[in-house]
Design an enzyme around this catalytic site. Structure first.
Site, short mmCIF file in Angstrom:
data_model
loop_
_atom_site.label_atom_id
_atom_site.label_comp_id
_atom_site.label_asym_id
_atom_site.label_seq_id
_atom_site.Cartn_x
_atom_site.Cartn_y
_atom_site.Cartn_z
CD1 TRP A 1 0.07 -1.38 3.14
CD2 TRP A 1 0.60 0.78 3.22
NE1 TRP A 1 0.88 -1.20 4.22
CE2 TRP A 1 1.22 0.13 4.30
CE3 TRP A 1 0.79 2.16 3.07
CZ2 TRP A 1 2.03 0.80 5.21
CZ3 TRP A 1 1.61 2.83 3.98
CH2 TRP A 1 2.21 2.14 5.04
CG ASN A 2 5.08 1.21 0.77
OD1 ASN A 2 4.73 0.43 -0.12
ND2 ASN A 2 6.31 1.23 1.24
CE LYS B 1 -4.52 -8.62 -3.07
NZ LYS B 1 -4.77 -7.37 -2.31
N PRO B 2 -4.28 -4.63 -6.11
CG PRO B 2 -5.67 -2.74 -6.00
CD PRO B 2 -5.55 -4.10 -6.65
N GLY C 1 5.44 -6.90 -0.58
CA GLY C 1 4.76 -6.87 0.70
C GLY C 1 5.66 -7.40 1.80
CD GLU D 1 11.60 -6.14 -5.33
OE1 GLU D 1 12.09 -5.35 -4.52
OE2 GLU D 1 12.27 -6.65 -6.25
N GLY E 1 10.29 -7.08 3.03
CA GLY E 1 10.65 -6.05 3.99
C GLY E 1 12.14 -5.94 4.24
CB CYS F 1 10.68 -1.72 1.61
SG CYS F 1 11.10 -0.97 0.02
CD GLU G 1 -3.63 0.52 19.16
OE1 GLU G 1 -2.89 0.26 20.13
OE2 GLU G 1 -4.31 1.56 19.08
CD GLU H 1 9.52 -4.09 7.00
OE1 GLU H 1 8.62 -4.94 6.92
OE2 GLU H 1 10.00 -3.51 6.02
P1 NAD Z 1 1.34 -7.30 3.27
O1 NAD Z 1 2.28 -8.43 3.09
O2 NAD Z 1 0.46 -7.29 4.44
O3 NAD Z 1 0.39 -7.18 2.00
C1 NAD Z 1 0.90 -7.02 0.70
C2 NAD Z 1 -0.10 -7.53 -0.32
O4 NAD Z 1 -0.27 -8.92 -0.14
C3 NAD Z 1 -1.49 -6.92 -0.19
O5 NAD Z 1 -1.99 -6.70 -1.48
C4 NAD Z 1 -2.27 -8.01 0.53
O6 NAD Z 1 -3.66 -7.99 0.26
C5 NAD Z 1 -1.64 -9.25 -0.06
N1 NAD Z 1 -1.76 -10.47 0.74
C6 NAD Z 1 -2.00 -10.60 2.07
N2 NAD Z 1 -2.00 -11.92 2.42
C7 NAD Z 1 -1.72 -12.61 1.28
C8 NAD Z 1 -1.55 -14.00 1.00
N3 NAD Z 1 -1.65 -14.94 1.94
N4 NAD Z 1 -1.24 -14.36 -0.26
C9 NAD Z 1 -1.10 -13.43 -1.22
N5 NAD Z 1 -1.26 -12.11 -1.03
C10 NAD Z 1 -1.56 -11.70 0.22
O7 NAD Z 1 2.25 -5.99 3.23
P2 NAD Z 1 1.80 -4.48 3.35
O8 NAD Z 1 1.46 -4.15 4.76
O9 NAD Z 1 0.81 -4.14 2.29
O10 NAD Z 1 3.14 -3.72 2.93
C11 NAD Z 1 4.19 -3.48 3.82
C12 NAD Z 1 5.32 -4.45 3.55
O11 NAD Z 1 5.73 -4.35 2.20
C13 NAD Z 1 6.54 -4.12 4.38
O12 NAD Z 1 7.09 -5.32 4.88
C14 NAD Z 1 7.47 -3.48 3.37
O13 NAD Z 1 8.83 -3.56 3.71
C15 NAD Z 1 7.14 -4.23 2.14
N6 NAD Z 1 7.55 -3.48 0.94
C16 NAD Z 1 8.63 -3.94 0.22
C17 NAD Z 1 9.07 -3.22 -0.89
C18 NAD Z 1 10.26 -3.69 -1.70
O14 NAD Z 1 10.48 -3.17 -2.78
N7 NAD Z 1 11.05 -4.63 -1.21
C19 NAD Z 1 8.41 -2.06 -1.28
C20 NAD Z 1 7.33 -1.63 -0.52
C21 NAD Z 1 6.90 -2.35 0.58
#
Ligand code: NAD
Length: 499
Positions: free
Chosen positions: A168-169, A192-193, A244, A266, A268, A302, A351, A402
């Site tokens: 989401w960031n 999927k966003p 994520g 990609e 954390g 990240c 939280e 993280e």
């Molecule tokens: P998240 O892992 O909670 O969610 C990311 C995406 O995955 C969302 O679209 C979510 O709906 C989906 N998702 C959730 N459960 C899933 C599952 N079981 N199977 C498949 N998809 C699933 O992460 P977040 O809170 O959206 O983002 C923050 C994280 O992303 C942090 O850890 C951050 O470091 C990382 N991030 C990494 C980069 C990079 O380039 N390395 C860039 C931005 C953010």
């Protein structure tokens, strides 16, 4: 009095979100969920929860378009022209996209419209990948022996149906970093966003929907983790590109391994920012490291160097300047020019961040400032005052996990070797920064850090250079040519010239 973002939402004409599948906007009869603004917790609108049924529909459409449609087989110039028209539309919509992104994740609007996460940056990223289309080449190989008269060549072919799942960031940049190379390579996609940020992505989806892309080439679904899991595990998907958390990335790796899906993850980080006494400006290093944690997305990036490894001889100076810098942080309506920082994306994440502050205190680190919530007109949003801990040791939770929020952990060191050892003592390996005017030291340490990227005297990623992580920070690289490799398969053809 608290502020409201409903006027911006209404001015932008935000409607209940729809999904785009097989060339059509779907009137969804299944469940829906609300998206709220992290700045006010007001409902922005609702979106469809695609679940397995919606994902099945989207993957079937993408599969058909890949197996039978013209897109993967299209001449480079034709594919490029179609993307160029999309890119122009994104440039035209850049203001609107930036406003939607601010409603999505609360990033201050002046950053949303002018930083590397802007609408223009999103178009620039698509443009970069469109530029690769007629340069996706294979190779020819010399005869290995004279045992036969076979001649060998390799081709790069699109990997197939790509499931693209974003965090989401950075809703705009991430959409482009995945859909850009996937489409350029001739893949068909289901994107999927994050369930937290669908507004800007839906507007981008609309631009792609209104383009000349053949039916089923671009599909857009919305939903939370279950929808993501259905997409990542779908047998009709050949490639998953995911951004994520490491925890979800690991789940995807487990699920995807079963049918040999190609994976780009990609994830954390827990990067170190090493401040040497040789730094040209300790004040500059302190200002930047605290700034990365407290302004812009408030440390929800990240690559943030959230562990500041500071040489004991400059520790007091570092703490002094970081403490000065935090005074520049301003919360408030994200559309106000004075606002410097974003709220935490959800109440639950807020939280979680506050829980890390408590754990830092409980484990014996000293809280220099922050870590509490502002009140007054900000009470409705998910803000947390930037926190800095000093006297942190690398075994504490605040140094190992993280946090993804405005918490900087300051860890003292005495020798270069010790700094490198602490920096590498992490299960992550995404990025890192180091601060020194000694060029030899800069190179020596940058090479010794185990991570996908290192910034010397600052940090800024660009879309045409590789970005990604080692260890728990992920698999593969985005950016430039590595992304083209990630959305293609190599095929070797051998040709018998004796027949
Ligand atoms: P998240 O892992 O909670 O969610 C990311 C995406 O995955 C969302 O679209 C979510 O709906 C989906 N998702 C959730 N459960 C899933 C599952 N079981 N199977 C498949 N998809 C699933 O992460 P977040 O809170 O959206 O983002 C923050 C994280 O992303 C942090 O850890 C951050 O470091 C990382 N991030 C990494 C980069 C990079 O380039 N390395 C860039 C931005 C953010």
């Amino acid at each position: 009095m608290s502020f409201s973002l409903l006027d911006v939402r209404d001015r932008l004409g935000v409607q209940p979100g729809r999904m785009f599948i097989g060339g059509r906007w779907v009137d969804w009869d299944g469940p829906r969920f609300d998206q709220v603004s992290p700045a006010t917790n007001e409902v922005m609108t609702s979106f469809a929860e695609a679940g397995r049924r919606g994902v099945d529909m989207a993957v079937a459409a993408a599969r058909r378009a890949f197996d039978e449609g013209p897109w993967p087989r299209m001449a480079a110039q034709d594919r490029k022209r179609m993307l160029q028209r999309i890119i122009e539309r994104i440039y035209d919509a850049e203001e609107e996209l930036a406003q939607l992104q601010t409603l999505d994740n609360g990033i201050p609007y002046h950053f949303s419209r002018s930083s590397r996460l802007s609408g223009k940056a999103c178009a620039d990223i698509f443009d970069h990948y469109a530029g690769w289309i007629d340069k996706i080449t294979g190779e020819t190989y010399p005869q290995f022996s004279d045992a036969s008269n076979f001649h060998y060549m390799s081709f790069r072919e699109p990997v197939g149906v790509a499931g693209l799942i974003t965090a989401w960031n950075a809703p705009l940049a991430m959409f482009a970093m995945k859909a850009g190379p996937a489409l350029a390579c001739g893949c068909t996609v289901v994107l999927k966003p994050s369930e937290n940020t669908n507004l800007a992505a839906t507007r981008l989806a609309q631009i792609l929907a209104e383009s000349d892309l053949p039916e089923g080439v671009f599909n857009f679904v919305t939903g939370a983790g279950e929808t993501g899991a259905a997409l990542a595990g779908h047998p009709g998907v050949d490639k998953v590109s995911f951004t994520g958390s490491a925890a979800v990335g690991e789940r995807i790796a487990n699920a995807s391994g079963l049918n040999m899906k190609r994976l780009s993850l990609e994830l954390g980080g827990k990067s170190a920012g090493i401040v040497f006494p040789q730094a040209r400006s300790v004040a500059g290093a302190a200002t930047t490291l605290l700034g990365l944690c407290s302004t812009f997305l408030s440390g929800q990036v990240c690559s943030t160097s959230s562990r500041a490894l500071v040489h004991v001889s400059v520790l007091d100076e570092f703490v002094h300047h970081a403490t000065e810098q935090v005074r520049n942080v301003r919360f408030g309506n994200p559309f106000d020019a004075a606002t410097t920082s974003a709220p935490m994306i959800t109440r639950a994440h807020l939280e979680r961040v506050l829980g890390f502050v408590e754990s830092g205190k409980a484990e014996g680190a000293t809280l220099a400032f922050g870590g509490d919530r502002p009140g007054g007109e900000l009470a409705n949003g998910n803000w947390v005052n930037p926190a800095m801990f000093v006297g942190v040791t690398n075994d504490m939770r605040i140094a190992r996990e993280e946090i993804f929020g405005p918490v900087l952990s300051v860890i003292p060191f005495e020798t270069e070797e010790e700094a490198i050892r602490i920096a590498n003592d992490s299960e992550y390996g995404l990025a890192g920064t180091l601060w020194t005017a000694d060029v030899t030291q800069a190179f020596r340490v940058a090479r010794a850090i185990r991570s996908g990227s290192v910034g010397i005297n600052g940090y800024a990623s660009i879309p045409n250079a590789p970005m990604g992580g080692v260890r728990r920070s992920g698999i593969g690289r985005e950016g430039g040519w590595p992304a083209i490799e990630a959305f293609t398969e190599l095929k070797t053809i051998n040709f018998n010239l004796d027949i």
